[in-house]
Design a protein around this motif. Structure first.
Motif, PDB file in Angstrom:
ATOM      1  N   SER A 128      33.227  55.230-104.648  1.00  0.00           N
ATOM      2  CA  SER A 128      33.932  54.313-103.746  1.00  0.00           C
ATOM      3  C   SER A 128      33.859  54.786-102.301  1.00  0.00           C
ATOM      4  CB  SER A 128      35.398  54.179-104.170  1.00  0.00           C
ATOM      5  OG  SER A 128      35.505  53.686-105.477  1.00  0.00           O
ATOM      6  N   VAL A 129      34.134  56.071-102.078  1.00  0.00           N
ATOM      7  CA  VAL A 129      34.137  56.607-100.711  1.00  0.00           C
ATOM      8  C   VAL A 129      32.731  56.569-100.112  1.00  0.00           C
ATOM      9  CG1 VAL A 129      34.511  58.687 -99.328  1.00  0.00           C
ATOM     10  CG2 VAL A 129      36.177  58.032-101.055  1.00  0.00           C
ATOM     11  N   VAL A 130      31.727  56.948-100.890  1.00  0.00           N
ATOM     12  CA  VAL A 130      30.343  56.925-100.380  1.00  0.00           C
ATOM     13  C   VAL A 130      29.926  55.498-100.025  1.00  0.00           C
ATOM     14  CG1 VAL A 130      27.927  57.289-101.015  1.00  0.00           C
ATOM     15  CG2 VAL A 130      29.631  59.050-101.528  1.00  0.00           C
ATOM     16  N   THR A 131      30.256  54.531-100.895  1.00  0.00           N
ATOM     17  CA  THR A 131      29.905  53.137-100.618  1.00  0.00           C
ATOM     18  C   THR A 131      30.576  52.645 -99.336  1.00  0.00           C
ATOM     19  OG1 THR A 131      29.712  52.693-102.997  1.00  0.00           O
ATOM     20  CG2 THR A 131      29.927  50.790-101.542  1.00  0.00           C
ATOM     21  N   ALA A 132      31.867  52.926 -99.195  1.00  0.00           N
ATOM     22  CA  ALA A 132      32.589  52.501 -97.989  1.00  0.00           C
ATOM     23  C   ALA A 132      32.049  53.210 -96.759  1.00  0.00           C
ATOM     24  CB  ALA A 132      34.085  52.772 -98.150  1.00  0.00           C
ATOM     25  N   PHE A 133      31.733  54.505 -96.877  1.00  0.00           N
ATOM     26  CA  PHE A 133      31.179  55.253 -95.746  1.00  0.00           C
ATOM     27  C   PHE A 133      29.861  54.644 -95.274  1.00  0.00           C
ATOM     28  CE2 PHE A 133      28.152  58.486 -94.338  1.00  0.00           C
ATOM     29  CZ  PHE A 133      28.800  58.997 -93.230  1.00  0.00           C
ATOM     30  N   LEU A 134      28.969  54.363 -96.214  1.00  0.00           N
ATOM     31  CA  LEU A 134      27.667  53.781 -95.842  1.00  0.00           C
ATOM     32  C   LEU A 134      27.840  52.419 -95.177  1.00  0.00           C
ATOM     33  CD1 LEU A 134      25.530  54.723 -98.981  1.00  0.00           C
ATOM     34  CD2 LEU A 134      25.423  55.728 -96.686  1.00  0.00           C
ATOM     35  N   TYR A 137      29.338  53.048 -91.669  1.00  0.00           N
ATOM     36  CA  TYR A 137      28.417  53.827 -90.833  1.00  0.00           C
ATOM     37  C   TYR A 137      27.252  52.969 -90.355  1.00  0.00           C
ATOM     38  CZ  TYR A 137      25.478  57.695 -89.295  1.00  0.00           C
ATOM     39  OH  TYR A 137      24.700  58.541 -88.543  1.00  0.00           O
ATOM     40  N   LEU A 138      26.757  52.077 -91.219  1.00  0.00           N
ATOM     41  CA  LEU A 138      25.590  51.262 -90.879  1.00  0.00           C
ATOM     42  C   LEU A 138      25.963  49.925 -90.256  1.00  0.00           C
ATOM     43  CD1 LEU A 138      23.500  51.919 -94.129  1.00  0.00           C
ATOM     44  CD2 LEU A 138      23.229  53.016 -91.893  1.00  0.00           C
ATOM     45  N   PHE A 139      27.173  49.435 -90.532  1.00  0.00           N
ATOM     46  CA  PHE A 139      27.583  48.129 -90.013  1.00  0.00           C
ATOM     47  C   PHE A 139      27.926  48.256 -88.532  1.00  0.00           C
ATOM     48  CE2 PHE A 139      30.494  44.400 -89.765  1.00  0.00           C
ATOM     49  CZ  PHE A 139      29.596  43.445 -90.236  1.00  0.00           C
ATOM     50  N   GLY A 202      37.290  56.177 -92.000  1.00  0.00           N
ATOM     51  CA  GLY A 202      37.651  57.320 -91.165  1.00  0.00           C
ATOM     52  C   GLY A 202      36.516  58.321 -91.047  1.00  0.00           C
ATOM     53  N   LEU A 203      35.809  58.588 -92.149  1.00  0.00           N
ATOM     54  CA  LEU A 203      34.674  59.512 -92.098  1.00  0.00           C
ATOM     55  C   LEU A 203      33.520  58.934 -91.282  1.00  0.00           C
ATOM     56  CD1 LEU A 203      34.659  60.716 -95.824  1.00  0.00           C
ATOM     57  CD2 LEU A 203      35.552  61.934 -93.826  1.00  0.00           C
ATOM     58  N   ALA A 204      33.295  57.624 -91.369  1.00  0.00           N
ATOM     59  CA  ALA A 204      32.168  56.992 -90.664  1.00  0.00           C
ATOM     60  C   ALA A 204      32.356  57.003 -89.156  1.00  0.00           C
ATOM     61  CB  ALA A 204      31.985  55.556 -91.167  1.00  0.00           C
ATOM     62  N   ILE A 205      33.602  56.862 -88.685  1.00  0.00           N
ATOM     63  CA  ILE A 205      33.835  56.818 -87.228  1.00  0.00           C
ATOM     64  C   ILE A 205      34.265  58.178 -86.680  1.00  0.00           C
ATOM     65  CG2 ILE A 205      34.457  54.390 -87.332  1.00  0.00           C
ATOM     66  CD1 ILE A 205      37.379  55.230 -86.894  1.00  0.00           C
ATOM     67  N   GLU A 209      41.611  62.228 -89.521  1.00  0.00           N
ATOM     68  CA  GLU A 209      43.038  61.986 -89.765  1.00  0.00           C
ATOM     69  C   GLU A 209      43.249  60.649 -90.473  1.00  0.00           C
ATOM     70  OE1 GLU A 209      42.179  60.611 -85.505  1.00  0.00           O
ATOM     71  OE2 GLU A 209      41.600  62.248 -86.845  1.00  0.00           O
ATOM     72  N   TYR A 210      42.403  59.639 -90.178  1.00  0.00           N
ATOM     73  CA  TYR A 210      42.460  58.368 -90.899  1.00  0.00           C
ATOM     74  C   TYR A 210      42.093  58.578 -92.365  1.00  0.00           C
ATOM     75  CZ  TYR A 210      42.765  55.706 -86.503  1.00  0.00           C
ATOM     76  OH  TYR A 210      43.158  55.179 -85.305  1.00  0.00           O
ATOM     77  N   ALA A 211      41.017  59.358 -92.579  1.00  0.00           N
ATOM     78  CA  ALA A 211      40.536  59.590 -93.942  1.00  0.00           C
ATOM     79  C   ALA A 211      41.590  60.332 -94.762  1.00  0.00           C
ATOM     80  CB  ALA A 211      39.230  60.385 -93.905  1.00  0.00           C
ATOM     81  N   TRP A 212      42.217  61.360 -94.165  1.00  0.00           N
ATOM     82  CA  TRP A 212      43.210  62.127 -94.907  1.00  0.00           C
ATOM     83  C   TRP A 212      44.441  61.275 -95.209  1.00  0.00           C
ATOM     84  CZ3 TRP A 212      44.764  65.227 -98.269  1.00  0.00           C
ATOM     85  CH2 TRP A 212      46.074  65.681 -98.317  1.00  0.00           C
ATOM     86  N   GLY A 213      44.912  60.499 -94.230  1.00  0.00           N
ATOM     87  CA  GLY A 213      46.075  59.646 -94.452  1.00  0.00           C
ATOM     88  C   GLY A 213      45.839  58.637 -95.568  1.00  0.00           C
ATOM     89  N   ALA A 214      44.644  58.030 -95.572  1.00  0.00           N
ATOM     90  CA  ALA A 214      44.322  57.048 -96.611  1.00  0.00           C
ATOM     91  C   ALA A 214      44.163  57.714 -97.976  1.00  0.00           C
ATOM     92  CB  ALA A 214      43.043  56.301 -96.233  1.00  0.00           C
ATOM     93  N   MET A 215      43.548  58.900 -98.006  1.00  0.00           N
ATOM     94  CA  MET A 215      43.398  59.609 -99.281  1.00  0.00           C
ATOM     95  C   MET A 215      44.765  60.037 -99.829  1.00  0.00           C
ATOM     96  SD  MET A 215      41.570  60.624-101.744  1.00  0.00           S
ATOM     97  CE  MET A 215      39.864  60.482-101.223  1.00  0.00           C
ATOM     98  N   TYR A 216      45.652  60.404 -98.928  1.00  0.00           N
ATOM     99  CA  TYR A 216      47.015  60.756 -99.340  1.00  0.00           C
ATOM    100  C   TYR A 216      47.699  59.557 -99.990  1.00  0.00           C
ATOM    101  CZ  TYR A 216      51.832  62.490 -98.894  1.00  0.00           C
ATOM    102  OH  TYR A 216      53.121  62.881 -99.148  1.00  0.00           O
TER     103      TYR A 216
END
Length: 484
Positions: A128-134, A137-139, A202-205, A209-216
């Motif tokens: 899920s995270v890899v798909t969202a990151f790609l 990142y590309l969009f 969060g990882l793509a941009i 802190e966005y990524a950690w908050g959402a993962m939490y």
């Protein structure tokens, strides 16, 4: 006559017994009614429920592609700030399987199912995270929409939604003839997918802190759905998995118990933390209603409530930060009174109280103001180019005006100390144009003593002009002489 009287004596006792019998009958009827209303064990199919949950655990083939497609749909919906699209993605996402599997396996001591659930849960999260990151990142369009930002910081409501959503889901799965509408509703309410998409965003941009908050938030949802599953399965008394080897049976029972406690302890700690944060924010909002929100500015000042920052930082000093715009400053004695009022609230006593206003902390105020201006006008702007142009112009104007802010009182004192012949000074901004561009020029006007000769005035006027340009760091400063 006396015989009739004695014959009637037992009647009150009989009446009291009858009332007691009626009352007991009422209580019994109430208990039977509640039992029929809330009893779920008799209509539970434990074997079918266990079989259906275990069947939904694996992520491979069709299920993997469904997950990838749903992640793409959810990412597009979050990017476009479309709640309807996000809901559609949650309806088709198969995220619940491994989480229910973990809760079930811990409740019935099924170590093999727990192992498969953990493995597929890890596959689900990574995929899920890899798909969202790609995607992000590309969009080319990666706006920080409100739908995305809402998934970066959980609160007490997210915990309660996850727990009661998990209860509803497991109860629905356990019923003979599963209630599909409940399953769909829980998939929407618990919102497992948007946090994973936000982690990828969060990882793509480059904002961890966005990524950690959402993962939490995702971990909270997972823990409390799993905990709800564990409790319901225990309550419904699903049969425990039996092992031929008694030593292995005891070992697995201990492992399952330890794992269950390991889930419950962080879940309890998390609930306590977010509950404490919600109490802090509740008292902070009450404090603001009694102070800044009722304060009356006499001229051009105003309180910008949507820029208020309430931060409950675990292990650190909490923060209450207010933003006030305009030239009017809130007096220091009023602020000190508010600080005293703040200490009357048990959860605000250690909080830092900060007010950004007027010329204090100008850079922070300036960019907060630009943010507010953007939110206020974006619905009226025609396109993104217009939004960018407006923001650039606003920042440029604010920066230019801030750099030209004149410390009038200090300049006056320094001028009088060095040039005793000046007995009056005036200052104003003057608009000047060469019909190609317009600029704002700081203009000083000086009034001399009557006995100062013209040549001396010209000499000192030039010195003052050169001194002010250096002192203010502005070569456009103009100094004029006013006739005495």
């Amino acid at each position: 006559m006396s015989e009739n009287l004695f014959a009637g004596d037992p009647q009150p006792q009989d009446s009291g017994d009858e009332v007691k019998r009626d009352f007991k009958g009422l209580l019994g009827s109430g208990r039977r009614f509640l039992s029929d209303l809330l009893e779920i064990r008799s209509n539970t199919d434990a074997a079918a429920t266990k079989e259906s949950i275990i069947a939904d655990i694996p992520f491979k083939g069709h299920t993997s592609w469904i997950l990838i497609c749903s992640i793409f749909i959810a990412s597009i919906g979050l990017n476009a700030n479309s709640t309807a699209v996000v809901i559609g993605a949650m309806l088709i996402s198969p995220l619940m399987g491994p989480i229910l599997g973990m809760g079930l396996s811990l409740a019935i001591n099924d170590i093999d199912t727990l192992r498969r659930s953990l493995k597929n849960f890890a596959v689900m999260v990574v995929l899920s995270v890899v798909t969202a990151f790609l995607f992000f990142y590309l969009f080319p369009l990666r706006d920080e929409s409100s739908e995305l930002l809402a998934r970066t910081k959980p609160d007490i409501r997210d915990v309660l939604i996850a727990f009661f959503g998990g209860l509803a889901l497991v109860i629905a799965r356990a019923k003979k003839g599963t209630i599909a509408s409940v399953i769909f509703g829980v998939a929407i309410a618990t919102a497992l997918m948007p946090p994973l998409c936000t982690v990828g965003f969060g990882l793509a941009i480059g904002k961890p802190e966005y990524a950690w908050g959402a993962m939490y938030l995702f971990i909270i949802n997972t823990m409390f759905i799993g905990l709800a599953t564990f409790l319901v399965v225990k309550f419904l008394r699903f049969p425990m998995v039996r092992y031929a080897n008694s030593q292995r049976r005891r070992l697995i029972a201990r492992v399952a118990s330890v794992a269950g406690i390991a889930v419950m302890i962080p879940a309890g700690i998390t609930f306590y933390q977010v509950f404490q944060e919600s109490l802090f924010k509740k008292q902070a909002q009450e404090f603001l209603r009694e102070t800044i929100e009722v304060y009356q500015f006499s001229t051009s000042g105003r309180y910008v409530d949507n820029l208020t920052k309430l931060e409950f930082r675990d292990g650190e000093t909490p923060l209450i930060e207010l933003v006030c715009m305009g030239d009017e400053l809130i007096p220091e004695n009023v602020i000190n009174t508010w600080r005293t009022q703040k200490n009357e609230y048990s959860r605000l006593q250690d909080a830092e109280f900060r007010i950004l206003q007027g010329g204090r902390d100008d850079s922070e105020e300036k960019f907060n103001y630009v943010s507010e201006l953007y939110e206020k006008n974006k619905a009226e702007l025609l396109n993104k180019d217009e939004q960018i142009r407006l923001l650039e112009e606003t920042v440029a104007d604010l920066t230019k005006n801030a750099s030209k802010r004149i410390p009038f009182g200090n300049i006056g004192q320094e001028l009088k100390a060095n040039y005793q012949n000046v007995n009056q000074m005036g200052f104003s901004y003057q608009l000047q144009t060469d019909f190609k561009k317009t600029d704002t020029i700081p203009v000083f006007e000086l009034k001399w003593d009557k006995n100062v000769r013209k040549k001396q005035r010209e000499t000192e006027l030039k010195k003052i002009n050169d001194w002010l340009k250096i002192r203010l760091g502005d070569t456009t400063v103009v100094v004029k002489e006013v006739e005495p």
